[in-house]
Every structure is written in structure tokens, then in C-alpha cells.
Design a protein around this motif. Structure first.
Motif, short mmCIF file in Angstrom:
data_model
loop_
_atom_site.label_atom_id
_atom_site.label_comp_id
_atom_site.label_asym_id
_atom_site.label_seq_id
_atom_site.Cartn_x
_atom_site.Cartn_y
_atom_site.Cartn_z
N ARG A 1 0.82 -1.21 0.00
CA ARG A 1 0.00 0.00 0.00
C ARG A 1 0.85 1.25 0.00
O ARG A 1 2.02 1.23 0.35
N ALA B 1 0.21 5.13 1.64
CA ALA B 1 -0.73 5.70 2.62
C ALA B 1 -0.42 7.18 2.89
O ALA B 1 0.02 7.54 3.97
N PRO B 2 -0.64 8.03 1.89
CA PRO B 2 -0.28 9.45 2.08
C PRO B 2 -1.24 10.19 3.00
O PRO B 2 -2.42 9.84 3.09
N SER B 3 -0.72 11.20 3.68
CA SER B 3 -1.56 12.11 4.46
C SER B 3 -1.87 13.30 3.54
O SER B 3 -0.95 13.85 2.94
N GLU C 1 -4.62 8.93 4.62
CA GLU C 1 -4.53 9.02 6.08
C GLU C 1 -4.90 10.44 6.51
O GLU C 1 -4.05 11.29 6.77
N TYR D 1 -1.79 8.32 14.71
CA TYR D 1 -1.30 7.55 13.55
C TYR D 1 -0.98 6.11 13.92
O TYR D 1 -1.36 5.17 13.20
N VAL E 1 -2.86 3.19 11.81
CA VAL E 1 -2.09 2.50 10.77
C VAL E 1 -2.08 0.98 11.01
O VAL E 1 -2.20 0.18 10.08
N ARG F 1 7.91 2.03 2.82
CA ARG F 1 7.66 3.44 3.10
C ARG F 1 8.98 4.13 3.43
O ARG F 1 10.04 3.49 3.44
N LEU G 1 9.85 6.67 9.07
CA LEU G 1 8.88 5.91 9.86
C LEU G 1 9.47 4.64 10.47
O LEU G 1 8.77 3.90 11.16
#
Ligand code: GLU
Length: 296
Positions: A10, A12-14, A46, A183, A187, A201, A205
Motif C-alpha cells: 500500500r 498511505a499518504p496524508s 490518512e 497515527y 495505521v 515506506r 517511519l
């Protein structure tokens, strides 16, 4: 390309703004890894931090990915529509979770008393109950004692990692004082709910991963495999972000292949020969990624 393996990855951008070169690198790495495995690539927005969301940024992100030729599989998921799941997870955690009444200032003050100005570790003030007259602001997760607090994992690119949650992180927030879900909880819940078994990612992170593995264990969820790629920095050595003034890589009419995709691929260490179109670019890039990561 349809999925032929059980690989589920995946991006998963904010939606705090349009994608910049840093987010493109993270998107590209996860996309290439999924393609190299003939897997599924999901897209999750996100958008839980309502103070940082920028109206329309989610649609802009979707459009930019499409202009780059990065087509996701299945339906896009928005975290703001899944808050019941986070509530259920918080309840499932039972006594591992406790209310915390501390303000930022109080936490900073108690750190000074402990003689530790640099540390971000919560000193555990509310661990055994809230002081009389105080009200709960946030919800925190108890981490194990130092002897049991070490979480280890093998990153597919960065190798063996370990972090002691007690001495390096402390009891962390799952629901914030402003009422937003943190988060770390969202997540973990979503990666499991979406069946994600491969997370690719940015290395910013990697420091969150031990917390997420700990939460997965407490919630009885499987731990995916992890790969963290280097983050893109600006001339001052700061990670590209909205805060550091990173520009959108997609300006609507620019040549994305030469101005964004090829530089992002080079940043990932892929030495592509000139590609004349997006299709050629992705084919070549997925092949080189597979070779670099020894994907059969
Ligand atoms: N939403 C996070 C970000 O934009 C990424 C979360 C993740 O990949 O785990 O930085």
C-alpha cells in the motif's frame, strides 16, 4: 496488471498538500515492490489529523498518481471514515490503555525534574491513575518494562532493527488530547483490516515500526514485512515536507517522466536507460527493482 500472488502492499499518504518528490519516492518504492511481486497495491488516505488536512489534497494526490501511471487496485480508503474500527481496537486493548491528564507543558516540566531535557519519553505520570481534580485528555498505551521492552525486526533493506519501547519510546498516545486518533493505532488497524502484508515506506517511519509491531501483538494481528527507503532531503538536510516548503512535483502540464519519475527512480538507486513513455519506464523500473531487491 492483475495480482497473481498474495502480496498486498500500500501507499498511505496524508493529504496535507500535493505530493512532492519525497512522497513520490515512497509511492514509487511501494508501487515497484508490489509490481515486482505481481502483487496488489492499495491506496489509503490518512486524513485523521483534521487540523493538517488540506481541502482537495486527496483528489490532487489521486490525480498525480494517475498522471504518473501508478494505478492502485480496489477502492481507495479514507481513514476519516473508519473511526469505529479505531474505537473498537482501543476497547480491545483494555487495561493496556490508560487516560492521561498531562499537558505538554507538564510533561516537559517533569522531564526537567528528571534531568532529561532531550528525551521525548513520557515520564509515566498518569500510569497509575489521574491525580485528583485532573481530567483525562489523551489515551496512552502501556509499554513493557525495560527487560521485556525490546522489539526486533528485520527490515528488507536496512537489516536488523531493534528498539526498547520502555527506554526509547515510553507509553505512547493512541488517542490525542485534541480527540484525533493517533497515527500509530490507525495505521496498525488499517494495515491489518486491508490484509496488508508488505509495508514499503520512508525511513522517517522506521522509528515507529517497533510501536506498531507491539500494537499488532496486543491486538492479535499479524506483523507484515517491512522495507524502509531513504528519505529525500533538501539543501539544508531537512526531510522534504510541506513544513520545509517542498514543491508539488506535478504542476499539471510538466513532463513527469523526465522531471519527476526518472529522478525519483535514480534516487532509489535504479539506473534506467532512457524511456520514451510511462509504460516503458515502469516495466524497466520494476525489473531493476526486482534485481536490486533479489526478487525472483
Ligand atoms: N501517512 C503517513 C505519511 O504520509 C505514512 C504512513 C505509513 O506509510 O505508514 O507520512
Amino acid at each position: 496488471m492483475s495480482a497473481t500472488t498474495d502480496y498486498i502492499g500500500r501507499f498511505a499518504p496524508s493529504p496535507t498538500g500535493p505530493l512532492h518528490m519525497g512522497s513520490l519516492v515512497a509511492a514509487m518504492a511501494s508501487y515497484l515492490d508490489a509490481k515486482a511481486h505481481q502483487g496488489t497495491w492499495l491506496l489509503r488516505i490518512e486524513d485523521l489529523d483534521f487540523d493538517r488536512n488540506v481541502a482537495g489534497a486527496d483528489q490532487q494526490i489521486l490525480q498525480s498518481l494517475q498522471r504518473c501511471g501508478m494505478q492502485w487496485d480496489g477502492e481507495v480508503v479514507w481513514q476519516s471514515q473508519r473511526q469505529d474500527l479505531y474505537e473498537a481496537a482501543l476497547r480491545q486493548l483494555g487495561d493496556y490503555v490508560y487516560p492521561c491528564a498531562c499537558s505538554r507543558k507538564e510533561i516537559a516540566d517533569s522531564r526537567l525534574r528528571l534531568g532529561d531535557t532531550a528525551s521525548q519519553i513520557y515520564p509515566g505520570t498518569c500510569r497509575h491513575g489521574i491525580a485528583p481534580g485532573k481530567t483525562a485528555r489523551a489515551w496512552r498505551l502501556r509499554v513493557p518494562e525495560p527487560e521485556l521492552g525490546i522489539i526486533c525486526f528485520e527490515d528488507r533493506l536496512c537489516g536488523s532493527q531493534s528498539q526498547n519501547l520502555a527506554t526509547e519510546v515510553g507509553d505512547f498516545v493512541l488517542k490525542r488530547a485534541d480527540g484525533f486518533w493517533a497515527y500509530q493505532l490507525a495505521v496498525v488497524v488499517d494495515d491489518a483490516a486491508q490484509g496488508i502484508n508488505q509495508i514499503v515506506r520512508g525511513a522517517d517511519l522506521i522509528d515507529s515500526t517497533a510501536r506498531q509491531i507491539y500494537l499488532q501483538g496486543l491486538l492479535g494481528l499479524p506483523t507484515p514485512s517491512y522495507l524502509h527507503v531513504a528519505v529525500v532531503t533538501n539543501a539544508n538536510g531537512e526531510k522534504l515536507s510541506k513544513q520545509t516548503g517542498a514543491l508539488a512535483f506535478d504542476r499539471g502540464d510538466n513532463d513527469l517522466l523526465h522531471e519527476a519519475l526518472l529522478p525519483a527512480a535514480r534516487f532509489l538507486g535504479l539506473q534506467l536507460s532512457p524511456a520514451s513513455n510511462l509504460h516503458e519506464f515502469w516495466q524497466q523500473a520494476a525489473m531493476l527493482w526486482a534485481k536490486k531487491l533479489h526478487i525472483a
